[in-house]
Design an enzyme around this catalytic site. Structure first.
Site, PDB file in Angstrom:
ATOM      1  N   GLY A 125       0.802  -1.222   0.000  1.00  0.00           N
ATOM      2  CA  GLY A 125       0.000   0.000   0.000  1.00  0.00           C
ATOM      3  C   GLY A 125       0.827   1.260   0.000  1.00  0.00           C
ATOM      4  N   CYS A 126       1.960   1.221  -0.620  1.00  0.00           N
ATOM      5  CA  CYS A 126       2.943   2.309  -0.600  1.00  0.00           C
ATOM      6  C   CYS A 126       2.953   3.018  -1.953  1.00  0.00           C
ATOM      7  CB  CYS A 126       4.311   1.694  -0.303  1.00  0.00           C
ATOM      8  SG  CYS A 126       5.714   2.819  -0.344  1.00  0.00           S
ATOM      9  N   GLY A 127       3.362   4.271  -1.951  1.00  0.00           N
ATOM     10  CA  GLY A 127       3.524   4.994  -3.211  1.00  0.00           C
ATOM     11  C   GLY A 127       4.553   4.348  -4.123  1.00  0.00           C
ATOM     12  N   THR A 162       4.861   1.027  -4.400  1.00  0.00           N
ATOM     13  CA  THR A 162       4.391  -0.315  -4.743  1.00  0.00           C
ATOM     14  C   THR A 162       4.466  -0.605  -6.241  1.00  0.00           C
ATOM     15  OG1 THR A 162       3.025  -0.409  -2.758  1.00  0.00           O
ATOM     16  CG2 THR A 162       2.445  -1.926  -4.522  1.00  0.00           C
TER      17      THR A 162
END
Length: 162
Positions: free
Chosen positions: A34-36, A38
């Protein structure tokens, strides 16, 4: 201690001796779904597709320490990565990369290449490039894309072929 002395758990909870990777070039990455960053999974898979037959492995260690961006179970993370990005490289058990419960692997990696201003991992998608002898040859910040490190991977692989 050397890299090949360490044992980690795969996504199914089985022990994996890192000595199984002796003679391989490895990119070890702490990841999150759920990371920028990803979308870097796509670039990692591209690198894996291109170099896996030349002795290259990616070791993916999900980590939920940064803003709770990997909250799922190992199975949920694996399903997300294969479904959304077509990941075929090996995924491991979710770990901590900093602090009291950090993985021995990350304690060792950071002792080899603290870099980036400190001996802590700053965020998801920090990458360590390891040569065929189990030595960390480079550490990359999360902002460094897989495409931006391809040249380094190719060079380390070529050295191993010489």
């Amino acid at each position: 201690m050397k890299l090949y002395d360490l044992t980690v758990k795969d996504a199914k909870g089985s022990n994996v001796n890192l000595s199984d990777y002796q003679g391989k070039v490895m990119l070890i990455v702490n990841t999150a779904t759920g990371c920028g960053f990803t979308p870097q999974y796509s670039g990692l898979q591209d690198l894996y597709n291109k170099y896996k037959d030349k002795g290259f492995e990616i070791l993916d260690f999900p980590c939920n320490q940064f803003a709770n961006q990997a909250p799922g179970t190992n199975e949920e993370i694996g399903s997300f990565c294969t479904g959304r990005f077509g990941i075929t490289f090996r995924q491991f058990d979710k770990i901590d990369v900093n602090g009291q419960n950090e993985s021995a692997l990350y304690t060792w990696l950071k002792s080899q290449k603290g870099g980036l201003g400190s001996s802590t991992i700053k965020w998801n998608f920090t990458k360590f490039l390891v040569n065929q002898q189990g030595e960390v040859v480079a550490r990359y910040a999360p902002t460094k894309t897989p495409a931006a490190i391809e040249k380094d991977i190719a060079e380390v692989l070529a050295v191993g072929e010489a």
